[in-house]
Design a protein around this motif. Structure first.
Motif, short mmCIF file in Angstrom:
data_model
loop_
_atom_site.label_atom_id
_atom_site.label_comp_id
_atom_site.label_asym_id
_atom_site.label_seq_id
_atom_site.Cartn_x
_atom_site.Cartn_y
_atom_site.Cartn_z
N UNK A 187 51.35 22.70 33.97
CA UNK A 187 50.61 22.62 35.50
C UNK A 187 49.41 22.18 35.70
N UNK A 188 49.47 20.53 35.26
CA UNK A 188 48.43 19.70 35.58
C UNK A 188 48.30 19.58 37.09
N UNK A 189 47.21 19.22 37.56
CA UNK A 189 47.01 19.23 39.04
C UNK A 189 47.78 17.90 39.56
N UNK A 190 47.98 16.91 38.87
CA UNK A 190 48.58 15.71 38.97
C UNK A 190 50.25 15.78 38.88
N UNK A 191 50.73 16.97 38.59
CA UNK A 191 52.32 17.07 38.52
C UNK A 191 52.73 17.10 40.03
N UNK A 192 54.01 16.68 40.02
CA UNK A 192 54.48 16.41 41.29
C UNK A 192 55.60 17.30 41.37
N UNK A 193 56.30 18.06 42.20
CA UNK A 193 57.30 19.12 42.41
C UNK A 193 58.70 18.15 42.29
N UNK A 194 59.56 18.56 41.36
CA UNK A 194 60.79 18.04 41.69
C UNK A 194 61.87 19.19 41.37
N UNK A 195 62.98 19.03 42.25
CA UNK A 195 64.11 19.97 42.06
C UNK A 195 64.93 19.87 40.55
N UNK A 196 65.00 21.08 40.06
CA UNK A 196 65.65 21.02 38.62
C UNK A 196 67.29 20.48 39.00
N UNK A 197 67.88 20.11 37.89
CA UNK A 197 69.30 19.42 38.17
C UNK A 197 70.03 20.22 39.13
N UNK A 198 70.01 21.76 38.89
CA UNK A 198 70.90 22.69 39.46
C UNK A 198 70.64 22.98 40.95
N UNK A 199 69.44 22.42 41.19
CA UNK A 199 68.74 22.69 42.63
C UNK A 199 69.17 21.59 43.59
N UNK A 200 69.66 20.39 42.78
CA UNK A 200 69.69 19.11 43.74
C UNK A 200 71.06 19.42 44.73
N UNK A 201 70.95 19.27 45.92
CA UNK A 201 72.11 19.29 46.96
C UNK A 201 72.67 18.23 47.57
N UNK A 202 73.81 18.08 47.65
CA UNK A 202 74.17 16.78 48.22
C UNK A 202 73.80 16.53 49.55
N UNK A 203 73.68 17.61 50.51
CA UNK A 203 73.05 17.01 51.71
C UNK A 203 71.54 16.60 51.77
N UNK A 204 70.90 17.15 50.69
CA UNK A 204 69.40 16.29 50.47
C UNK A 204 69.52 15.01 50.10
N UNK A 205 70.60 14.70 49.12
CA UNK A 205 70.60 13.45 48.43
C UNK A 205 71.35 12.39 49.71
N UNK A 206 72.11 12.96 50.46
CA UNK A 206 72.71 12.09 51.57
C UNK A 206 71.49 11.87 52.85
N UNK A 207 70.85 12.72 53.20
CA UNK A 207 69.66 12.66 53.95
C UNK A 207 68.84 11.68 53.31
N UNK A 208 68.39 11.68 52.07
CA UNK A 208 67.26 10.62 51.50
C UNK A 208 68.03 9.40 51.36
N UNK A 209 69.41 9.25 51.61
CA UNK A 209 69.89 7.87 51.37
C UNK A 209 70.11 7.16 52.69
N UNK A 210 69.51 8.22 54.03
CA UNK A 210 70.17 7.85 55.35
C UNK A 210 68.91 6.73 55.93
N UNK A 211 67.92 6.32 55.16
CA UNK A 211 67.08 5.49 55.87
C UNK A 211 66.97 4.12 55.08
N UNK A 212 66.86 3.27 55.70
CA UNK A 212 66.97 1.67 55.08
C UNK A 212 65.66 1.41 54.12
#
Length: 126
Positions: free
Chosen positions: A8-33
């Motif tokens: 829990x360092x103050x410089x840690x960045x939040x990341x979803x666990x593998x099982x938390x990654x959702x297809x719709x979030x990935x597709x949304x992330x890929x929707x911008x040039x």
């Protein structure tokens, strides 16, 4: 969301666990040039790159936003190494969750870039 370091360092960045990654979030992330451009550059290198490596035609705050969207979707992992924020694709996680999707996206990015550079000016030339 979890953090990169359970300590829990103050410089840690939040990341979803593998099982938390959702297809719709990935597709949304890929929707911008700009985000596609980041993904393409990370894939081409196949390793970590610092955020300062990317020369995007947007403001620094917008660049930060794009990296955050990619990180929170599970597309990339970001860690601090000294003062640099390093980004890398989460290829193994994405391939385990969505077999073939990531490779197909990379092929599509390249094909679109070729198509746009033949007749139109577009983001893929940058």
């Amino acid at each position: 969301m979890t953090t990169a370091d359970p300590a829990g360092s103050s410089r840690d960045l939040p990341h979803p666990l593998r099982e938390e990654i959702r297809l719709e979030s990935v597709l949304h992330a890929l929707s911008d040039p700009m985000r596609l451009r980041i993904v393409r550059e990370l894939a081409a290198v196949g390793d970590e790159l610092s955020c300062s490596h990317f020369d995007l035609p947007v403001t620094k705050s917008t660049t930060t936003h794009h990296f955050r969207v990619l990180r929170e979707s599970g597309m990339i992992r970001q860690v601090y190494r000294g003062t640099a924020k390093m980004s890398a694709l989460r290829t193994a996680d994405l391939n385990a969750l969505f077999p073939g999707l990531f490779d197909s996206v990379l092929v599509a990015i390249e094909r679109q870039g070729e198509r746009l550079s033949e007749g139109l000016t577009g983001w893929a030339n940058g």
